[in-house]
Each structure stands twice: as structure tokens, then as C-alpha cells.
Motif scaffolding. Structure first.
Motif, PDB file in Angstrom:
ATOM      1  N   ALA A 106      11.052  -4.188   7.306  1.00 48.55           N
ATOM      2  CA  ALA A 106      10.073  -3.357   6.606  1.00 48.55           C
ATOM      3  C   ALA A 106      10.530  -1.929   6.364  1.00 48.55           C
ATOM      4  CB  ALA A 106       8.759  -3.335   7.387  1.00 48.55           C
ATOM      5  N   ASP A 109      10.679  -0.557   2.788  1.00 49.43           N
ATOM      6  CA  ASP A 109       9.478  -0.709   1.969  1.00 49.43           C
ATOM      7  C   ASP A 109       8.636   0.564   2.046  1.00 49.43           C
ATOM      8  OD1 ASP A 109       6.845  -3.255   1.789  1.00 49.43           O
ATOM      9  OD2 ASP A 109       7.163  -1.393   0.691  1.00 49.43           O
ATOM     10  N   ARG A 111       5.869   1.258   0.926  1.00 47.66           N
ATOM     11  CA  ARG A 111       4.430   1.040   1.121  1.00 47.66           C
ATOM     12  C   ARG A 111       4.046   1.058   2.597  1.00 47.66           C
ATOM     13  NH1 ARG A 111       4.143  -4.538  -1.990  1.00 47.66           N
ATOM     14  NH2 ARG A 111       5.990  -4.745  -0.653  1.00 47.66           N
ATOM     15  N   ARG A 112       5.033   0.919   3.472  1.00 49.53           N
ATOM     16  CA  ARG A 112       4.762   0.892   4.909  1.00 49.53           C
ATOM     17  C   ARG A 112       4.691   2.282   5.521  1.00 49.53           C
ATOM     18  NH1 ARG A 112       5.208  -4.185   7.160  1.00 49.53           N
ATOM     19  NH2 ARG A 112       5.280  -5.744   5.501  1.00 49.53           N
TER      20      ARG A 112
END
Length: 126
Positions: A106, A109, A111-112
């Protein structure tokens, strides 16, 4: 109030170096996962590098061997040492921090990540 502030951007010639800094404040805890993203004109924002306090540093292939991410473990401060800069490194560089520890799959990413800075401009040009 959460604040994330980057500094250290500027104009540099190809082959030169810059060091970016990021200080995050306002949280009562120290972030585990903090990183850097960048956005070049006309392109989407992309992952550059991430450091996890719990262990592990991760880099985009395009910067591996040239950029180094590091952190002050006593504070919410990270750095990005950029060497051998290329014109294609020109972008606005953003610091980001995740409230929760991110697993390896992750970390790239965006968005995390919960807390973001306003960005600092890096221009590589002769």
C-alpha cells in the motif's frame, strides 16, 4: 490542527542536488509511514519514496539510486536527498503521512495517506 510543511525546493541544473524537508505537526502521535509524491505539469501525481518507522524504505524505479529518504525518528520529520537530478524530475513535490501503518503493498498508493503538504516546486533546468 494538522499541518504538513515542505521546504527546500528550487531551481537546480541537471546533475545537481537538492534536499527537501517535511515537518508534520498537530497529531498527538508519531506517524509510522511518511513519504514523498510528485506531480509534473500535465501529469498525474506519482509516488517517489516512503519510509516506515517500523522498518522499510521504498522508492520509485525512476529515482532509485539517486534519491534517499530519511527521517528524524524523534519527530514527524522526513527528508528527501535528491542527487543527479534530471529535467524529468521537475515537479511539485508533496509530503504525505498516513495515520495508520501501511503494509508494503500500500505504500505507493496515495489514497492511503491522510495528511498532505502544499507542495514545493523543484525545477531542473540549465
Amino acid at each position: 490542527q494538522v499541518q504538513v510543511a515542505e521546504s527546500g525546493g528550487g531551481l537546480v541544473q541537471p546533475g545537481g542536488s537538492l534536499r527537501l524537508s517535511c515537518v508534520a505537526s498537530g497529531r498527538t502521535f508519531r506517524y509510522d509511514t511518511m513519504g514523498w509524491f510528485r506531480q509534473a505539469p500535465g501529469k498525474e501525481r506519482e509516488f517517489v519514496a516512503t519510509d516506515r518507522r517500523s522498518g522499510g524504505t521504498y522508492y520509485a524505479e525512476s529515482v532509485k539510486g539517486r534519491f534517499t529518504i530519511s527521517r528524524d525518528k524523534a519527530t514527524n520529520t522526513i527528508y528527501l536527498q535528491m542527487n543527479s537530478l534530471k529535467p524529468e524530475d521537475t515537479a511539485v513535490y508533496y509530503c504525505a503521512a498516513a495515520v495508520n501503518r501501511l503494509i508494503t503493498s500500500a505504500v505507493r498508493d496515495q489514497r492511503r495517506y491522510n495528511d498532505w503538504g502544499q507542495g514545493t516546486q523543484v525545477t531542473v533546468s540549465s
